[in-house]
Design a protein around this motif. Sequence first.
Motif, PDB file in Angstrom:
ATOM      1  N   GLY A  76       0.817  -1.212   0.000  1.00 14.43           N
ATOM      2  CA  GLY A  76       0.000   0.000   0.000  1.00 14.43           C
ATOM      3  C   GLY A  76       0.846   1.255   0.000  1.00 14.43           C
ATOM      4  O   GLY A  76       0.557   2.220  -0.712  1.00 14.43           O
ATOM      5  N   LEU A  77       1.911   1.251   0.779  1.00 14.98           N
ATOM      6  CA  LEU A  77       2.813   2.395   0.828  1.00 14.98           C
ATOM      7  C   LEU A  77       3.491   2.599  -0.520  1.00 14.98           C
ATOM      8  O   LEU A  77       3.583   3.728  -1.021  1.00 14.98           O
ATOM      9  N   GLU A  78       3.935   1.508  -1.126  1.00 16.16           N
ATOM     10  CA  GLU A  78       4.585   1.586  -2.437  1.00 16.16           C
ATOM     11  C   GLU A  78       3.633   2.155  -3.487  1.00 16.16           C
ATOM     12  O   GLU A  78       4.000   3.039  -4.269  1.00 16.16           O
ATOM     13  N   ARG A  79       2.397   1.663  -3.486  1.00 20.30           N
ATOM     14  CA  ARG A  79       1.404   2.166  -4.439  1.00 20.30           C
ATOM     15  C   ARG A  79       1.105   3.633  -4.200  1.00 20.30           C
ATOM     16  O   ARG A  79       0.951   4.412  -5.141  1.00 20.30           O
ATOM     17  N   GLY A  80       1.023   4.020  -2.937  1.00 20.88           N
ATOM     18  CA  GLY A  80       0.776   5.413  -2.605  1.00 20.88           C
ATOM     19  C   GLY A  80       1.896   6.322  -3.091  1.00 20.88           C
ATOM     20  O   GLY A  80       1.653   7.403  -3.624  1.00 20.88           O
ATOM     21  N   LEU A  81       3.120   5.868  -2.914  1.00 23.90           N
ATOM     22  CA  LEU A  81       4.264   6.649  -3.392  1.00 23.90           C
ATOM     23  C   LEU A  81       4.256   6.766  -4.912  1.00 23.90           C
ATOM     24  O   LEU A  81       4.536   7.837  -5.464  1.00 23.90           O
ATOM     25  N   GLU A  82       3.933   5.650  -5.588  1.00 24.09           N
ATOM     26  CA  GLU A  82       3.866   5.685  -7.055  1.00 24.09           C
ATOM     27  C   GLU A  82       2.782   6.642  -7.526  1.00 24.09           C
ATOM     28  O   GLU A  82       2.997   7.429  -8.461  1.00 24.09           O
ATOM     29  N   GLY A  84       1.591   9.179  -5.875  1.00 22.45           N
ATOM     30  CA  GLY A  84       2.026  10.536  -5.555  1.00 22.45           C
ATOM     31  C   GLY A  84       3.025  11.061  -6.572  1.00 22.45           C
ATOM     32  O   GLY A  84       2.947  12.225  -6.994  1.00 22.45           O
ATOM     33  N   ALA A  85       3.963  10.211  -6.978  1.00 23.81           N
ATOM     34  CA  ALA A  85       4.954  10.620  -7.975  1.00 23.81           C
ATOM     35  C   ALA A  85       4.281  10.915  -9.310  1.00 23.81           C
ATOM     36  O   ALA A  85       4.615  11.908  -9.984  1.00 23.81           O
ATOM     37  N   TYR A  86       3.320  10.070  -9.690  1.00 21.95           N
ATOM     38  CA  TYR A  86       2.587  10.292 -10.947  1.00 21.95           C
ATOM     39  C   TYR A  86       1.791  11.594 -10.882  1.00 21.95           C
ATOM     40  O   TYR A  86       1.803  12.390 -11.823  1.00 21.95           O
ATOM     41  N   GLN A  87       1.132  11.828  -9.751  1.00 25.70           N
ATOM     42  CA  GLN A  87       0.360  13.062  -9.582  1.00 25.70           C
ATOM     43  C   GLN A  87       1.274  14.278  -9.665  1.00 25.70           C
ATOM     44  O   GLN A  87       0.929  15.301 -10.279  1.00 25.70           O
ATOM     45  N   ASN A  88       2.465  14.185  -9.098  1.00 27.85           N
ATOM     46  CA  ASN A  88       3.434  15.282  -9.148  1.00 27.85           C
ATOM     47  C   ASN A  88       3.854  15.562 -10.586  1.00 27.85           C
ATOM     48  O   ASN A  88       3.965  16.728 -11.007  1.00 27.85           O
ATOM     49  N   LYS A  89       4.067  14.504 -11.378  1.00 29.57           N
ATOM     50  CA  LYS A  89       4.422  14.685 -12.790  1.00 29.57           C
ATOM     51  C   LYS A  89       3.296  15.390 -13.546  1.00 29.57           C
ATOM     52  O   LYS A  89       3.552  16.270 -14.380  1.00 29.57           O
TER      53      LYS A  89
END
Length: 117
Positions: A76-82, A84-89
């Motif tokens: 879940g943490l890994e998916r959340g980070l991914e 978040g990174a996509y949203q930032n892009k």
Amino acid sequence: MEQYVRFLKLIDEAKSDGQAQTLTSAIREAVRHNILKDYLERKGGETLSILTAEYDFDTAMAVKQEEAYAEGISIGLERGLEQGAYQNKLETAHKLLLRGYSPEDIADLSGLTFSQV
């Protein structure tokens, strides 16, 4: 049946202590109090093996549940980070579009595909 229920209570008490030696004591206690005495005198060792294996199974299942829970949190943490990174892009791409950059340049700079931009 009553003796069996009393025996199970002794075993539950022994299991709460979590020691095989305590299970042996519970079997001895049952024999001393004439709880399944004939059976336990004949099959006490086998009974202890079964109870110990059951305890080990319960312990193993508890450990597996804890591991699965920890793995679930990690995933879940890994998916959340991914995400978040996509949203930032996407947010960066939007800002670059507003500043007049071409979609091709934004895709090149942000790591997004042209269709995502």
